[in-house]
Write an enzyme that holds these catalytic residues in place. Structure first.
Site, PDB file in Angstrom:
ATOM      1  N   THR A 196      76.870  93.333  70.117  1.00 21.97           N
ATOM      2  CA  THR A 196      77.002  93.914  68.776  1.00 21.97           C
ATOM      3  C   THR A 196      76.227  95.214  68.706  1.00 21.97           C
ATOM      4  OG1 THR A 196      77.011  91.691  67.830  1.00 21.97           O
ATOM      5  CG2 THR A 196      76.581  93.494  66.297  1.00 21.97           C
ATOM      6  N   ASP A 227      79.219  86.807  62.340  1.00 31.58           N
ATOM      7  CA  ASP A 227      78.585  87.344  61.136  1.00 31.58           C
ATOM      8  C   ASP A 227      78.916  88.811  60.874  1.00 31.58           C
ATOM      9  OD1 ASP A 227      77.125  87.840  63.576  1.00 31.58           O
ATOM     10  OD2 ASP A 227      75.551  88.731  62.343  1.00 31.58           O
TER      11      ASP A 227
HETATM   12  N1  GLY Z   1      76.615  88.775  66.058  1.00 29.82           N
HETATM   13  C1  GLY Z   1      77.909  88.863  66.559  1.00 29.82           C
HETATM   14  C2  GLY Z   1      78.645  87.615  66.545  1.00 29.82           C
HETATM   15  O1  GLY Z   1      78.070  86.540  66.551  1.00 29.82           O
HETATM   16  O2  GLY Z   1      79.851  87.676  66.536  1.00 29.82           O
END
Ligand code: GLY
Length: 336
Positions: A196, A227
């Site tokens: 991310t 998220d």
């Molecule tokens: N933080 C990225 C995901 O869990 O998709």
């Protein structure tokens, strides 16, 4: 009066002014941009060009993460690891200083999901589009449909993963303090180990904005969304308080509405670092013994241009930029 209100707010959080002293207050900078992981160094450079010219934080956070989406060398964008069925599916979100926000999830074959998220924000009455609908909207907006092929790195990693098809998150470890250029971090088996890029910025006019873009967990179940595209979980901006963004295991960020929690804690008087720490503590409390098996980290800035971060585990770093010659990778503090 203000001091009394702040004292009462801190008291309601179970904190005293004395306990707050244990948190470093970062220097204040305006403008400033910060972003997750080592890829943030290059992303910050693009964002800084916008901020240095007096541009909007919103433009900076879009331009910044587009660099990572296009890089083909990180677990973000179309070069990233696929899901367990071999398809790269992308999630992204963006939010400005007026609570305008847009996101896309489960989007395939589009190079810049962050820009599609911005179009959702600006051109539709909605906040979130997913899957085939998000792709259809992107094409209507003039985005190009890219070939459905894996990058060389992703192909190799996927073949490797298929040998065991083991479905478990990998904790990201990076070390960095002296690094000022993007040096890709890979696991021993050649797989990319993070997924991310999140970015938050404060512009010259004093406005904050944020962005987040990801391919999600490597080799995830088809259809899984984390998220990053969920406003309030992976990203939240409140122009009165500041902005926060999350990285790591998305399921555990969603459970506590993580980015919103961090921003709300800053609103109540905590520094960015203290707010990030409190949100991490909340997740660790919920996870109990299992907290040691996951990584989650938050980064945040407040309206004064202070920044901070906190992670569950060692090995999270973030890039902080407030000048042409001030773009550095910092190791985050961590809880366990
Ligand atoms: N933080 C990225 C995901 O869990 O998709």
């Amino acid at each position: 009066m203000l001091a009394r209100r702040r004292f009462l707010q801190l008291g309601s959080l179970g904190l005293s002014a004395f306990s707050l002293k244990s948190f470093a207050q970062s220097p204040m900078h305006k403008p400033i941009v910060i972003s997750t992981w080592d890829a943030g160094i290059e992303a910050n450079k693009a964002a800084w060009k916008v901020l240095r010219a007096g541009g909007r934080a919103l433009d900076a956070v879009e331009q910044g993460v587009m660099v990572t989406e296009a890089s083909q060398s990180c677990c973000v964008g179309l070069g990233a690891n696929p899901d367990r069925d071999g398809h790269v599916t992308l999630d992204a979100s963006i939010m400005d200083e007026h609570f305008n926000c847009g996101s896309v999830a489960f989007l395939e074959r589009i190079k810049h999901p962050i820009s599609v998220a911005r179009r959702v924000m600006e051109k539709t009455p909605h906040v979130m589009l997913v899957g085939a609908g998000a792709q259809q909207f992107a094409l209507e907006q003039g985005f190009q449909l890219e070939p459905a092929v894996l990058s060389k790195d992703a192909e190799k990693a996927y073949r490797n993963w298929l040998k065991k098809s083991e479905y478990k998150p990998v904790i990201n470890i990076e070390n960095s303090r002296k690094q000022t250029a993007f040096v890709p971090n890979k696991l021993e088996n050649g797989e990319w180990n993070h997924d991310t890029i999140g970015m938050v910025a404060l512009d010259n006019a004093g406005n904050v904005s944020g962005s987040c873009t990801t391919s999600g967990m490597g080799f995830k179940m088809r259809g899984r969304v984390g998220d990053s595209p969920i406003i309030g979980a992976g990203l939240f901006v409140d122009n009165e308080a500041g902005a926060a963004v999350a990285t790591g295991q998305g399921e555990d960020v969603i459970r506590v509405a993580g980015a919103h929690l961090v921003v709300e804690l800053m609103r109540q008087g905590l520094s960015p670092e203290a707010a990030c720490k409190k949100a991490i503590e909340r997740i660790v409390k919920i996870k109990g013994n299992k907290a040691k098996d996951i990584q989650v980290a938050f980064i945040a800035i407040n309206k004064r241009g202070e920044h901070g971060a906190y992670a569950i585990q060692k090995g999270f770093n973030y890039a902080v930029c407030y000048g042409d010659a001030a773009n550095n990778l910092l190791d985050s503090k961590f809880l366990i």
